[in-house]
Design an enzyme around this catalytic site. Structure first.
Site, mmCIF file in Angstrom:
data_model
loop_
_atom_site.group_PDB
_atom_site.id
_atom_site.type_symbol
_atom_site.label_atom_id
_atom_site.label_comp_id
_atom_site.label_asym_id
_atom_site.label_seq_id
_atom_site.Cartn_x
_atom_site.Cartn_y
_atom_site.Cartn_z
ATOM 1 N N HIS A 155 0.556 -1.131 -0.230
ATOM 2 C CA HIS A 155 -0.085 -0.077 0.716
ATOM 3 C C HIS A 155 0.921 1.030 -0.365
ATOM 4 C CE1 HIS A 155 0.295 1.731 4.217
ATOM 5 N NE2 HIS A 155 0.818 0.196 4.517
ATOM 6 N N ASP B 29 6.297 2.351 6.885
ATOM 7 C CA ASP B 29 5.102 1.504 6.620
ATOM 8 C C ASP B 29 3.983 2.741 5.355
ATOM 9 O OD1 ASP B 29 2.423 0.458 6.743
ATOM 10 O OD2 ASP B 29 1.445 1.406 8.710
ATOM 11 N N GLU C 119 -5.528 1.632 2.164
ATOM 12 C CA GLU C 119 -4.954 0.192 2.873
ATOM 13 C C GLU C 119 -5.480 0.739 4.755
ATOM 14 O OE1 GLU C 119 -2.635 -2.412 5.392
ATOM 15 O OE2 GLU C 119 -2.645 -0.211 5.236
ATOM 16 N N GLU C 120 -4.545 1.688 4.972
ATOM 17 C CA GLU C 120 -5.305 1.899 6.868
ATOM 18 C C GLU C 120 -6.166 2.079 7.306
ATOM 19 O OE1 GLU C 120 -2.489 1.835 7.904
ATOM 20 O OE2 GLU C 120 -0.617 2.492 7.129
ATOM 21 N N ASP D 229 4.969 -5.181 2.713
ATOM 22 C CA ASP D 229 4.250 -4.121 3.764
ATOM 23 C C ASP D 229 4.982 -3.814 5.221
ATOM 24 O OD1 ASP D 229 3.181 -2.455 5.244
ATOM 25 O OD2 ASP D 229 0.823 -3.233 4.835
ATOM 26 N N HIS E 199 2.127 4.434 12.090
ATOM 27 C CA HIS E 199 0.948 5.404 12.873
ATOM 28 C C HIS E 199 1.678 6.645 13.146
ATOM 29 C CE1 HIS E 199 -1.327 1.717 11.126
ATOM 30 N NE2 HIS E 199 -0.814 1.652 10.085
HETATM 31 ZN ZN LIG Z 1 1.191 -1.177 6.763
#
Ligand SMILES: [Zn+2]
Length: 482
Positions: free
Chosen positions: A203, A219, A253-254, A281, A363
């Site tokens: 992603h 990420d 994706e998140e 990922d 994140h």
């Molecule tokens: Zn990810």
């Protein structure tokens, strides 16, 4: 601790600002039933459980609760799958995961090309792409910068095609229904089995509590940069596959695997035959002792996992490409491969560390390249990606098939009672072990005196025998016990 306080702060804000009736921002989703129940106990205002079945729950949930899901229950998110409405969420409870449409016999036959390709992987090229993507500041799916990043990836891939001079390779943009962000797909048409697909995806979007500051380096700029390096090396060697080979950078994706879910659904509806799907990922944070972690969740395909092990045992056992591997689990809705698994395609997800030891910065605004400062770990995944694509899609240049001396030195015969080993290089067996897709060792012997290994204790299923001879060469053989 610092990170946890951000999330708790963010949640208490949500809790005080939400009235029971105010459902602004809520979405429909499915997740593991035990996760839904735990969230409901902690944050009853942020989640309604609509229905539970097959250890899954259809829920109506505020995205803030999903931060908590990511932080407390899973090591990698999102841990849930987005559905556009209640009915589709409920229907998803019945979708079988891990019922594969295809049975493909994955083989190894391309060693000379694989060795040339993995020699060319350059960590600095991966670093370059990671920094380009991080420097957008955010790639959160609703931020206009996300589509600037999409455009940039398209340009990077088109540039690689232009340098190769190939006119048979194309990049396309895919629009989505449930996100303004787009996905990017590069296709190399298969020369001989064009209707069979080998795919690597990852992603492109990112997330963080402050959506405008989500650099998403590990990420998942790392995964997209890893894939870009695979493309670069393949094209620099004029890769002509037998099977159609595709590379995908997904939107959104998140927020519940939105981009990959729409694409996998289209492929299923068009009855496309994807024979192998691998997800990248998070590839650049080496949090564990071993290098690459095979995820053994039940929705992943055992055969494909064994294939990745076979590739690593063959190409990465010793020498300059040596790496080690281990096993971990990622849970429901862990990343885009889940979208493909749910459509009945065989998937695997090699990961940067064990889940409990993977990057703690994801994140957040701290997920930056400087945390690691180089892309050496991601380079291992580019090598595995090249090994996978070249062997699974096969080169259509027949010349490469004649160059298999490496695999010819050991022959295995299985009569369901004994595995008979013939070493053509006059060497003797030093060690031999038999493992399954979850990495469990069933048999292990040193200095095997005879050439026969008693396998009568094995239950029916697929196994890999890993043999090292006295000269230190390793051979692998996948076999089935009936
Ligand atoms: Zn990810």
């Amino acid at each position: 601790m610092y990170l946890k306080s951000i999330f708790l702060g963010c949640l208490s804000f949500a809790l005080t600002s939400l009235h029971a009736q105010d459902r602004t921002g809520f979405i429909h989703a499915t997740m593991q039933e035990n996760h839904a129940v735990e969230l409901f106990h902690q944050f009853p205002q942020l989640i309604d459980i609509i229905e539970s079945k097959n250890q899954l729950s259809a829920v109506y949930i505020h995205p803030d609760a999903t931060h908590e899901l990511h932080q407390k229950i899973l090591s990698h998110g999102p841990g849930f799958i987005f559905h556009p409405d209640k009915q589709q969420a409920i229907q998803a409870l019945d979708q079988p995961v891990g019922k594969w449409m295809n049975v493909t016999n994955y083989t190894l036959s391309e060693s000379s090309f694989v060795y040339k390709a993995i020699d060319d992987v350059k960590a600095d090229r991966i670093k370059e792409v990671m920094l380009i993507l991080e420097n957008f500041g955010t790639r959160f799916h609703t931020d206009p910068k996300a589509n600037l990043a999409v455009q940039k990836v398209k340009e990077l891939w088109e540039e690689l095609i232009a340098i190769s001079g190939r006119t048979d390779i194309h990049v396309r943009i895919i629009n989505h229904v449930n996100t303004p962000m787009k996905s990017v797909v590069l296709t190399i048409d298969g020369n001989e089995k064009a209707d069979e697909y080998v795919i690597i995806g990852g992603h492109l979007d990112s997330t963080a509590p402050d959506k405008t500051n989500a650099p998403g380096s590990d990420d998942n700029a790392s995964g997209i940069a890893t894939i870009t390096e695979v493309i670069r090396v393949l094209l620099s060697h004029d890769f002509m596959p037998q099977r159609t080979t595709e590379f995908m950078a997904y939107a959104a994706e998140e927020i519940g695997l939105v981009g990959s879910k729409e694409i996998a659904t289209t492929y299923k509806n068009q009855e496309k035959n994807v024979i192998a799907y691998v997800q990248f990922d998070m590839t650049n944070y080496q949090g564990s002792v071993e290098d690459i972690f095979i995820t053994t969740d039940s929705y992943n395909n055992n055969d494909l996992n064994l294939y990745l092990i076979d590739l690593m045992e063959t190409y990465n056992k010793t020498g300059k490409h040596a790496l080690t591997y281990n096993y971990t689990k990622c849970n429901y809705g862990c990343s885009d491969h889940h979208s493909w698994a749910q459509k009945g395609y065989p998937t695997a997800f090699p990961f940067e560390a064990s889940f409990s030891e993977s990057s703690p910065y994801i994140h957040t605004a701290s997920d930056r390249f400087t945390i690691v400062g180089h892309a050496d770990h991601a380079a291992k995944f580019s090598k595995l990606g090249l090994e996978f694509v070249i062997e699974a899609a096969k080169t259509s240049n027949k010349m490469s098939l004649t160059n298999i001396h490496y695999k010819n030195q050991a022959k295995f015969y299985n009569d369901n009672q004994f595995l008979t080993i013939q070493l053509t290089n006059q060497s003797k067996v030093h060690t031999i072990k038999v493992i399954d897709a979850a990495g469990f060792t069933h048999l292990s012997k040193e200095y095997l005196a005879s050439t026969k290994l008693d396998i009568r204790s094995l239950k029916s299923g697929f196994y890999i025998a890993i043999l090292t001879d006295q000269l230190g060469e390793t051979f692998t053989h996948k076999f089935r016990v009936y």
